[in-house]
Motif scaffolding. Structure first.
Motif, PDB file in Angstrom:
ATOM      1  N   GLY A   1       0.824  -1.201   0.000  1.00  0.00           N
ATOM      2  CA  GLY A   1       0.000   0.000   0.000  1.00  0.00           C
ATOM      3  C   GLY A   1       0.858   1.250   0.000  1.00  0.00           C
ATOM      4  O   GLY A   1       2.092   1.190  -0.046  1.00  0.00           O
TER       5      GLY A   1
ATOM      6  N   MET B   1     -10.470   2.347   5.595  1.00  0.00           N
ATOM      7  CA  MET B   1     -10.367   1.786   4.240  1.00  0.00           C
ATOM      8  C   MET B   1     -11.149   2.668   3.268  1.00  0.00           C
ATOM      9  O   MET B   1     -12.120   3.313   3.663  1.00  0.00           O
ATOM     10  CB  MET B   1     -10.918   0.367   4.240  1.00  0.00           C
ATOM     11  CG  MET B   1     -10.053  -0.595   5.017  1.00  0.00           C
ATOM     12  SD  MET B   1      -8.499  -0.936   4.188  1.00  0.00           S
ATOM     13  CE  MET B   1      -9.079  -2.053   2.900  1.00  0.00           C
ATOM     14  N   PRO B   2     -10.762   2.704   1.981  1.00  0.00           N
ATOM     15  CA  PRO B   2      -9.675   1.954   1.342  1.00  0.00           C
ATOM     16  C   PRO B   2      -8.390   2.770   1.202  1.00  0.00           C
ATOM     17  O   PRO B   2      -7.515   2.419   0.421  1.00  0.00           O
ATOM     18  CB  PRO B   2     -10.259   1.662  -0.047  1.00  0.00           C
ATOM     19  CG  PRO B   2     -11.044   2.916  -0.350  1.00  0.00           C
ATOM     20  CD  PRO B   2     -11.617   3.391   0.979  1.00  0.00           C
TER      21      PRO B   2
ATOM     22  N   GLU C   1      -4.722   1.588   0.046  1.00  0.00           N
ATOM     23  CA  GLU C   1      -4.675   0.275  -0.578  1.00  0.00           C
ATOM     24  C   GLU C   1      -3.858   0.348  -1.876  1.00  0.00           C
ATOM     25  O   GLU C   1      -3.729   1.418  -2.482  1.00  0.00           O
ATOM     26  CB  GLU C   1      -6.088  -0.224  -0.869  1.00  0.00           C
ATOM     27  CG  GLU C   1      -6.831  -0.756   0.353  1.00  0.00           C
ATOM     28  CD  GLU C   1      -6.186  -2.012   0.901  1.00  0.00           C
ATOM     29  OE1 GLU C   1      -6.437  -3.107   0.382  1.00  0.00           O
ATOM     30  OE2 GLU C   1      -5.417  -1.888   1.878  1.00  0.00           O
TER      31      GLU C   1
END
Length: 748
Positions: free
Chosen positions: A308, A320-321, A324
């Motif tokens: 990430g 999140m996200p 990512e």
């Protein structure tokens, strides 16, 4: 319907449980994290997560999640825990919480079909609640969720021990989730552990998560999973990277920023905080050089781009996200596309942004997927605020970019000589301060000049060590025996070596001053050489520089041959390749003098490469410089592909391909531009000789293998080098009837 008793109202169907349980909480790792967040919000200092018989799906499989928080009594269970969407945290106006939507408890349903909840306040007995989630999994239009009756009740500590075989506890909550909905294999547990390391951040050591599985042992009989979850990545990275550290302190009044170089602070300053909704924010962002990416893999077991990029934590838990691998919440890659060498993208950076929000200005959305796009979040991230300054995080990233790109990264920017200048690093820091001073008053500025001098010396030593190690690793190998990593290192060395001598440094600086132009003009406008004598002088001047490089390389060969340490065959081949490439530049420059009225000397421009090549072909065709081949350009769908390109090198690319076609006795060559759903494509289709079957098509891009009778086998290796610099791919293949097709493409 005038009577209120007969008026309709909402009814909660029994299947509501599925929506807010298995539906809303969309994976099991998130479900466990939600329950850990509940433990922290209950003021627990620790939480234990224990898996038993969970390796396969069975009625005996279970997960225990136990904390030592404030706990609940019978009234709390009835009035709060069983009250869907009610959150005592949301109704509490003070304090910060990891969640406040009142649905995290349904994570138990996501994990297993049965739940035994045990909870105790410090002054009460243990209260026990059993829930069979399958009782709610029926299809009945008239059945409401409240029709399933539950029976919470007090039990003694002895009964708790008999039911659970767990030790008595003074206060807190123990969740025993049984008949798990999925198997937790060793790989799933390893993934969960890494997710917990990424999701939970606790720099003050106020909250401990213990993670245990009774199902898997190593060869010594010890449990593979049995320990405390820790995220030490940032502390380990700080000594291996260049990083920026920033925080909003003094109850939101001040921003303090520091620039670190491999763990040492080299710059710090403070400023007033202009962001009205931001308090208690910390940001730490690291630049990942190639060496740092290697260290990252060693520390985490992940390649950095798989792990990430910049992650966001709210009240100790990750949101999140953001961060990512495929998420670009700060639009870093969009900026990088505008200037590949000037900006850093998600693959260049790793960091953590922490927000401890006591006033609830930052609000996560119900689905646990991101934050509400309110004023506080815009002040944190948005570059299009209705003010002249950027938002907080883009400003922090700009500090790191200025220092890395303009100051010290020899892997990234071609240096002006073989020594790192203290003044260059000082100038980069000055640019950091100047870019950050706009509309801001900086104070308490501290610059570590002693460390800057050491950095300059270290960078020179690092490069010398790099060269020594490179020579040791490749000296006994042919070019075809080099590993991909060694080839990359050789490429770095060659690129750097081109700019090492002091004489070339002074000449290039002088040339760059002369080369400043008020406005770039259209590619290949009609030549006005009589009114552009200065441009001709500049081109001739650069030809002189390149010829100087050729002379230097040849002198190196002669000097080595006359000494006691003659060059190896591989070294000579590398020098010949370099000299040939330089010679090609000279030839192209000579043609440019008569062919173009364009600033070809700019290192990189952003332009439609299809249009560039089309106009270049028109020009060389007009001047009869097509090697005796009939050339035409086709772009039936009017496709375009704007990329960062060097006009000089793209011209060399076309020249090399045309020259190869001529040597292969081609009479016609068609250049076709096209675009599909997956790729942008350029095809050079000629009708000369086919490829020799004794070589694989990909071998023709290696130096020394030729497609023609009279060729030296170098042209196509240059083509591949230039295409690589354009971030493209290249292949060659024989046509069905005659000739070959050289294909260049870029993946979308």
């Amino acid at each position: 319907m005038s009577n209120n008793k007969n008026k309709p109202s909402f009814k909660a169907n029994i299947r509501l449980k599925d929506i807010i349980g298995q539906g809303l909480i969309n994976n099991s790792n998130i479900a466990i994290i939600e329950l850990i967040k509940n433990a922290r919000d209950a003021k627990s200092k620790d939480v234990k997560v224990i898996f038993t018989n969970a390796g396969t799906k069975s009625p005996n499989s279970q997960i225990v999640i136990q904390d030592s928080g404030s706990g609940m009594d019978l009234d709390d269970i009835v009035d709060k825990w069983l009250n869907i969407a009610y959150s005592d945290k949301r109704n509490n106006s003070k304090g910060m919480f990891a969640g406040d939507k009142g649905i995290g408890r349904f994570s138990c349903d996501r994990l297993g079909t049965k739940l035994n909840l045990y909870s105790k306040k410090s002054n009460t007995k243990v209260v026990h609640l059993h829930v069979n989630w399958e009782d709610f999994e029926v299809d009945d239009r008239d059945k409401e969720i409240s029709s399933v009756k539950l029976d919470p009740k007090y039990i003694s500590q002895d009964d708790f021990f008999k039911k659970t075989n767990l030790s008595a506890f003074k206060k807190g909550t123990c969740l025993i989730i049984e008949n798990l909905r999925e198997a937790w294999t060793e790989s799933e547990l390893e993934q969960l552990k890494k997710e917990l390391e990424r999701f939970i951040i606790d720099p003050e050591k106020e909250f401990e998560v213990s993670f245990k599985s009774n199902d898997f042992e190593d060869k010594n009989g010890d449990l593979i999973f049995d320990g405390v979850i820790e995220n030490k990545l940032l502390a380990k990275l700080d000594e291996k990277t260049i990083s920026v550290h920033s925080q909003i302190i003094d109850n939101g009044k001040t921003i303090r920023t520091e620039l670190h170089h491999y763990g040492d602070k080299i710059l710090s300053f403070e400023e007033d905080n202009p962001y009205t909704k931001l308090k208690n924010i910390k940001a730490q962002v690291h630049y990942l050089s190639q060496g740092a990416k290697t260290s990252f893999k060693v520390i985490t077991g992940y390649k950095s781009y798989e792990y990430g990029s910049i992650m966001f934590y709210l009240n100790g838990f990750r949101v999140m996200p953001y961060g990512e691998p495929k998420d670009d919440w700060l639009q870093l890659n969009q900026r990088k596309a505008q200037g590949t060498m000037r900006f850093l993208g998600t693959r260049d950076l790793f960091g953590i942004v922490e927000a401890y929000d006591y006033e609830r200005n930052l609000a996560p959305v119900t689905s646990r997927e991101g934050m509400e796009n309110n004023l506080a979040f815009n002040q944190l991230t948005d570059k299009k605020l209705s003010r002249q300054d950027s938002a907080y995080l883009p400003g922090v990233l700009n500090i790191l970019e200025k220092y890395v790109v303009d100051g010290i990264d020899w892997d990234r920017v071609k240096p002006k000589d073989d020594h790192f200048s203290v003044e260059e690093i000082k100038n980069a820091i000055q640019k950091v301060l100047e870019s950050h001073k706009k509309n801001k008053k900086l104070r308490n500025i501290k610059i570590n000049y002693k460390k800057i001098s050491q950095i300059a010396e270290q960078k020179t030593e690092e490069y010398e060590t790099f060269v020594t190690n490179l020579m040791a690793s490749v000296s006994d190998k042919s070019i075809y025996e080099l590993t991909p990593s060694e080839k990359q290192d050789v490429k770095k060395y060659v690129a750097r070596h081109d700019a090492t001598t002091k004489k070339q440094t002074e000449t290039n600086r002088e040339y760059k001053k002369d080369l400043t132009v008020e406005k770039k003009r259209r590619l290949f406008a009609e030549s006005h050489l009589t009114s552009d004598t200065q441009r001709v002088r500049n081109l001739q001047h650069l030809i002189g520089i390149l010829n100087g490089e050729l002379c230097d390389d040849l002198e190196d060969v002669l000097r080595a041959e006359s000494s006691k340490s003659p060059l190896s065959r591989e070294d000579i081949l590398e020098l010949i390749k370099k000299s040939f490439f330089t010679s090609s530049k000279v030839r192209t420059l000579s043609q440019i003098i008569t062919k173009a009225n364009f600033d070809m000397m700019s290192e990189t421009i952003r332009h439609n490469i299809y249009e560039y090549i089309e106009q270049y072909i028109k020009d060389i065709r007009k001047n009869g410089a097509t090697w005796g081949i009939k050339v035409k350009f086709e772009n039936p769908s009017s496709s375009d592909l704007p990329i960062n390109l060097s006009p000089l090198e793209v011209s060399m690319l076309v020249d090399n391909i045309f020259s190869n076609a001529s040597k292969a006795e081609a009479e016609n060559l068609t250049v076709k531009a096209s675009t599909s759903n997956k790729v942008f494509c350029l095809e050079f289709i000629s009708d000369g000789n086919k490829l020799n079957d004794k070589f694989r098509p990909e071998d023709y891009f290696n130096a020394g293998i030729t497609t023609t009778k009279s060729g030296a086998g170098i042209g196509l290796s240059h083509v591949k080098q230039i295409v690589n610099d354009l971030d493209g791919n290249v292949s060659i293949a024989s046509n069905n009837n005659s000739g070959v097709t050289l294909k260049i493409w870029w993946d979308k």
